[in-house]
Design a protein around this motif. Sequence first.
Motif, PDB file in Angstrom:
ATOM      1  N   SER A   1      49.500   5.761  -3.651  1.00 34.26           N
ATOM      2  CA  SER A   1      49.877   7.130  -4.022  1.00 34.26           C
ATOM      3  C   SER A   1      51.214   7.508  -3.387  1.00 34.26           C
ATOM      4  CB  SER A   1      48.783   8.098  -3.568  1.00 34.26           C
ATOM      5  OG  SER A   1      49.081   9.405  -3.956  1.00 34.26           O
ATOM      6  N   PHE A   2      51.384   7.148  -2.126  1.00 35.55           N
ATOM      7  CA  PHE A   2      52.644   7.443  -1.436  1.00 35.55           C
ATOM      8  C   PHE A   2      53.817   6.731  -2.118  1.00 35.55           C
ATOM      9  CE2 PHE A   2      55.820   5.954   1.622  1.00 35.55           C
ATOM     10  CZ  PHE A   2      56.303   7.164   2.114  1.00 35.55           C
TER      11      PHE A   2
ATOM     12  N   ASN B   1      54.662   8.300  -5.531  1.00 38.00           N
ATOM     13  CA  ASN B   1      55.446   9.530  -5.370  1.00 38.00           C
ATOM     14  C   ASN B   1      56.878   9.220  -4.947  1.00 38.00           C
ATOM     15  OD1 ASN B   1      53.309  11.236  -6.041  1.00 38.00           O
ATOM     16  ND2 ASN B   1      52.578  11.349  -3.925  1.00 38.00           N
ATOM     17  N   TYR B   2      57.040   8.252  -4.083  1.00 36.64           N
ATOM     18  CA  TYR B   2      58.363   7.829  -3.620  1.00 36.64           C
ATOM     19  C   TYR B   2      59.190   7.322  -4.797  1.00 36.64           C
ATOM     20  CZ  TYR B   2      61.829   5.364  -0.721  1.00 36.64           C
ATOM     21  OH  TYR B   2      62.983   4.916  -0.135  1.00 36.64           O
TER      22      TYR B   2
ATOM     23  N   SER C   1      58.689   8.002  -7.982  1.00 34.58           N
ATOM     24  CA  SER C   1      58.920   9.082  -8.949  1.00 34.58           C
ATOM     25  C   SER C   1      60.112   9.942  -8.552  1.00 34.58           C
ATOM     26  CB  SER C   1      57.673   9.960  -9.053  1.00 34.58           C
ATOM     27  OG  SER C   1      56.566   9.213  -9.507  1.00 34.58           O
ATOM     28  N   ASN C   2      60.322  10.071  -7.249  1.00 34.55           N
ATOM     29  CA  ASN C   2      61.459  10.865  -6.764  1.00 34.55           C
ATOM     30  C   ASN C   2      62.753  10.068  -6.712  1.00 34.55           C
ATOM     31  OD1 ASN C   2      59.820  13.116  -6.386  1.00 34.55           O
ATOM     32  ND2 ASN C   2      59.236  12.468  -4.313  1.00 34.55           N
TER      33      ASN C   2
ATOM     34  N   GLY D   1      49.555  10.462 -11.456  1.00 33.57           N
ATOM     35  CA  GLY D   1      49.548  10.924 -10.075  1.00 33.57           C
ATOM     36  C   GLY D   1      48.205  11.512  -9.671  1.00 33.57           C
ATOM     37  N   SER D   2      47.638  12.364 -10.520  1.00 33.40           N
ATOM     38  CA  SER D   2      46.353  12.974 -10.191  1.00 33.40           C
ATOM     39  C   SER D   2      45.223  11.950 -10.282  1.00 33.40           C
ATOM     40  CB  SER D   2      46.070  14.152 -11.127  1.00 33.40           C
ATOM     41  OG  SER D   2      46.079  13.750 -12.483  1.00 33.40           O
TER      42      SER D   2
END
Length: 469
Positions: free
Chosen positions: A156-157, A160-161, A163-164, A296-297
């Motif tokens: 998950s981390f 998110n990394y 995606s940014n 993500g969810s």
Amino acid sequence: MKLQGNAYVTLICFTAGLGGFLFGFDTAVISGAINFLRNQFHLSAVMEGWLMSSALLGCVFGASISGYLADKYGRRLILLSSAILFIVSAIGCAIAITPAFLVIARIVGGIGVGFAAMVAPMFISELSPAKLRGRLVSLYQLAITLGILCSYLSNSFLLNYASNGAASASSFMHYYLVAEVWRGMLGSNMVPALLFFIFLLFVPESPRWLVKMGKTAEAGRILERVNGKDSAESELFEIEKAISGETGSFRQLLEPGMRVALLIGLALPFLSQLSGITTVMYYAPAIFEKAGLKAGSAMGSASVIGFFNMIFTLLAIWKIDKWGRKPLLIWGFIGLSVALFLIGWAFTRESVAGNVLLSSFIYYIAVFASTLGPGVWVVISEIYPTKIRGRAMSMATLSLFLGSTFVTQTYPILRDSIGVGNVFLLYGLVMLPAAYFVKKYVPETKGESLEEIEHYWKENTKLSSIEQE
């Protein structure tokens, strides 16, 4: 000051339990990467099943030879070997350029899992005092659940990394953590693998294996640190007595009293995997995406499952030496049947909300983590004679991984042919005869020494808590 007693054995068991952490992390981390791999390599359902189950095939091979190796070379050396295999696998997964290369790297890691999965709970069982054995062996299952949770959180981390787009387009890190984030996911196993290797350098050998190899004095010193001098002398005498009466041959498992132990060791692990636990852990994010959640969810929901998996394993650790193994297993299979029917029903009703599905999965995980998860490992680690415990438990672990491989390989095919809901309904049906098997064949072994359990099989007598219900 040297650690003594429960503190010392807990430290040793914690170190061995890191093998369980790597087991959970290595097998579940693929869940976050599979969607990226499916898109990048255009995987068919069959190839997807092969990629997901390749690690389990390595587990099958590792489990099949680890018993012989552990009986010949010792428990500690095989655990060290598993740590090295984990490291090599993590590097291979991170640099893989084709599905075939990735499969090979996953198989190497699977062999490491097979080694650790067979040897670690046996090692813990052989070092633990009888009154704490169930609790300490259950720490292995707790480590597995913690590894699964950490793999979900790590995925998950990294998602998110990526995606940014945190890394610059020209950087080395961009390739591994953004452009092809699955490489970072699969390669992250290297960190706990290195820690596992380092900790193992300070762990002693199993005293029961040392006695078998004629190193009685060394075994006595370890037992003295675990149980104190008086208890160590008594336990050492019982170990020597039990081992002197063992043949060290597989034929011992075919003797009238031991045949039931052999049947339990082969059937119980396989039946536990037919609950679909591997499918849930491998495919949790994909399953939730199919239920309508975004990537993500979906990963977050999978992390919630991993969290409850760990919490309810703690409950089992707290109570297994009080409740006993047999009731835990019977109610586990019955509870899983109910949970699987709920999940199947939720998937077959399009109007059911995502939180209902998540609640059903949490209930499923709560039941598995507090019953079958630790219960199966405890039972198969304590029912065999010392001289052949490694090889016999190797067969039991092999059966577990064959069940995992079968379920993981067939899930994508069943999913595409009969639908996700019906797959879980099918799993639920299988749990009912499994509960009957436990009630009929599995004895209660809480509170008994390994030598007393062995005597029970040989003499077919009921000793204290070892009674068929």
